[in-house]
Write a protein that holds these residues in place. Structure first.
Motif, short mmCIF file in Angstrom:
data_model
loop_
_atom_site.label_atom_id
_atom_site.label_comp_id
_atom_site.label_asym_id
_atom_site.label_seq_id
_atom_site.Cartn_x
_atom_site.Cartn_y
_atom_site.Cartn_z
N ASP A 1 0.84 -1.19 0.00
CA ASP A 1 0.00 0.00 0.00
C ASP A 1 0.88 1.25 0.00
N ARG A 2 0.26 2.38 -0.24
CA ARG A 2 0.95 3.66 -0.25
C ARG A 2 0.42 4.55 0.86
N GLU A 3 1.30 5.41 1.36
CA GLU A 3 0.81 6.52 2.17
C GLU A 3 0.75 7.73 1.25
N TRP A 4 -0.20 8.62 1.54
CA TRP A 4 -0.47 9.76 0.67
C TRP A 4 -0.48 11.05 1.46
N GLN A 5 -0.11 12.11 0.79
CA GLN A 5 -0.22 13.45 1.34
C GLN A 5 -0.67 14.37 0.22
N PHE A 6 -1.67 15.21 0.50
CA PHE A 6 -2.20 16.14 -0.50
C PHE A 6 -1.56 17.50 -0.33
N TYR A 7 -1.26 18.16 -1.45
CA TYR A 7 -0.82 19.55 -1.46
C TYR A 7 -2.04 20.37 -1.86
N CYS A 8 -2.45 21.28 -0.99
CA CYS A 8 -3.68 22.03 -1.18
C CYS A 8 -3.42 23.53 -1.25
N CYS A 9 -4.25 24.22 -2.00
CA CYS A 9 -4.16 25.69 -2.09
C CYS A 9 -5.56 26.27 -1.93
N ARG A 10 -5.62 27.40 -1.21
CA ARG A 10 -6.88 28.11 -1.00
C ARG A 10 -6.89 29.33 -1.92
N TYR A 11 -8.05 29.58 -2.52
CA TYR A 11 -8.23 30.68 -3.45
C TYR A 11 -9.30 31.63 -2.92
N SER A 12 -8.91 32.79 -2.46
CA SER A 12 -9.83 33.87 -2.08
C SER A 12 -11.04 33.40 -1.28
N ARG A 13 -10.84 32.43 -0.46
CA ARG A 13 -11.90 31.92 0.42
C ARG A 13 -13.13 31.42 -0.31
N ARG A 14 -12.95 30.92 -1.52
CA ARG A 14 -14.08 30.34 -2.25
C ARG A 14 -14.37 28.95 -1.69
N CYS A 15 -15.62 28.51 -1.85
CA CYS A 15 -16.05 27.25 -1.25
C CYS A 15 -16.39 26.20 -2.30
N PRO A 16 -16.01 24.95 -2.03
CA PRO A 16 -16.47 23.86 -2.89
C PRO A 16 -17.95 23.58 -2.62
N TYR A 17 -18.70 23.22 -3.66
CA TYR A 17 -20.10 22.82 -3.52
C TYR A 17 -20.44 21.86 -4.64
N SER A 18 -21.59 21.23 -4.56
CA SER A 18 -22.05 20.30 -5.59
C SER A 18 -20.98 19.24 -5.86
N CYS A 19 -20.48 18.61 -4.80
CA CYS A 19 -19.39 17.63 -4.90
C CYS A 19 -19.94 16.25 -5.25
N TRP A 20 -19.15 15.45 -5.96
CA TRP A 20 -19.53 14.07 -6.24
C TRP A 20 -18.28 13.20 -6.25
N ASP A 21 -18.46 11.88 -6.05
CA ASP A 21 -17.34 10.93 -5.99
C ASP A 21 -16.94 10.46 -7.37
N ARG A 22 -15.64 10.27 -7.56
CA ARG A 22 -15.12 9.59 -8.73
C ARG A 22 -14.66 8.21 -8.26
N GLN A 23 -14.23 7.39 -9.21
CA GLN A 23 -13.71 6.08 -8.84
C GLN A 23 -12.60 6.26 -7.81
N TRP A 24 -12.44 5.35 -6.89
CA TRP A 24 -11.51 5.38 -5.77
C TRP A 24 -11.83 6.52 -4.82
N LYS A 25 -13.05 6.99 -4.84
CA LYS A 25 -13.54 7.99 -3.91
C LYS A 25 -12.89 9.36 -4.07
N PHE A 26 -12.43 9.72 -5.28
CA PHE A 26 -12.03 11.10 -5.51
C PHE A 26 -13.29 11.94 -5.44
N ILE A 27 -13.24 13.05 -4.76
CA ILE A 27 -14.40 13.93 -4.64
C ILE A 27 -14.15 15.16 -5.50
N VAL A 28 -15.08 15.41 -6.41
CA VAL A 28 -14.97 16.51 -7.35
C VAL A 28 -16.00 17.56 -6.96
N CYS A 29 -15.60 18.84 -6.92
CA CYS A 29 -16.50 19.91 -6.49
C CYS A 29 -16.47 21.08 -7.46
N ARG A 30 -17.55 21.82 -7.48
CA ARG A 30 -17.58 23.13 -8.14
C ARG A 30 -17.17 24.15 -7.08
#
Length: 163
Positions: free
Chosen positions: A123-152
């Protein structure tokens, strides 16, 4: 009886097929010559250029290579309406061999991944690199295969944080 067995085992076969199959989400430019960001059983670090975020993931599974995957990612510039990233950070590491649910804290968007393979648990260990943009919020999220979550993203500044 045969239909009953089919109804019981078909979902299991579908889940197993999804876990052990290849995954390609296009049409995106996956970098120079569509090369993989890793080799089997090795660690890697991938970051989008400044101001860009992950928009697609490609993966190929190999049981004979330690049940590992090759990975590649596509980046695109974040929408101009989001502005420049106000901050970027590495999230906590998930440990290999454990259950895992990961989102970017502080309404961040994924802009990179870091991963290390552990042969003792295949197995692998994972770490995400994240960036915030002007305090905008994700919404209308849905799962992709392997549980990737995609948001507007909202068109307005968010009054809250998703910590």
């Amino acid at each position: 009886m045969d239909i009953f067995l089919l109804c019981v085992f078909l979902p299991l076969v579908t889940v197993a097929w999804g876990q052990y199959s290849d995954y390609y989400y296009g049409p995106y430019n996956y970098g120079d010559n569509d090369e993989w960001v890793n080799v089997y059983r090795q660690g890697f670090n991938f970051q989008c250029p400044h101001g860009q975020v992950i928009v697609a993931v490609r993966s190929v599974f190999s049981k004979k290579e330690g049940s590992d995957r090759l990975w590649n990612y596509a980046c695109m510039p974040a929408s101009q309406s989001l502005g420049e990233p106000t901050e970027c950070w590495w999230e906590e590491i998930n440990r290999a061999g454990t259950e895992w649910y990961q989102t970017c804290s502080n309404n961040g968007l994924v802009a990179g991944f870091q991963s290390q393979y552990f042969p003792s648990v295949l197995d692998r260990e994972w770490q995400f690199y994240c960036c915030r943009y002007s305090r905008r919020c994700p919404y209308s999220c849905w799962d992709r295969q392997w549980k990737f979550i995609v948001c507007r993203m909202t068109d307005y500044d968010c009054p809250f944080q998703n910590v």
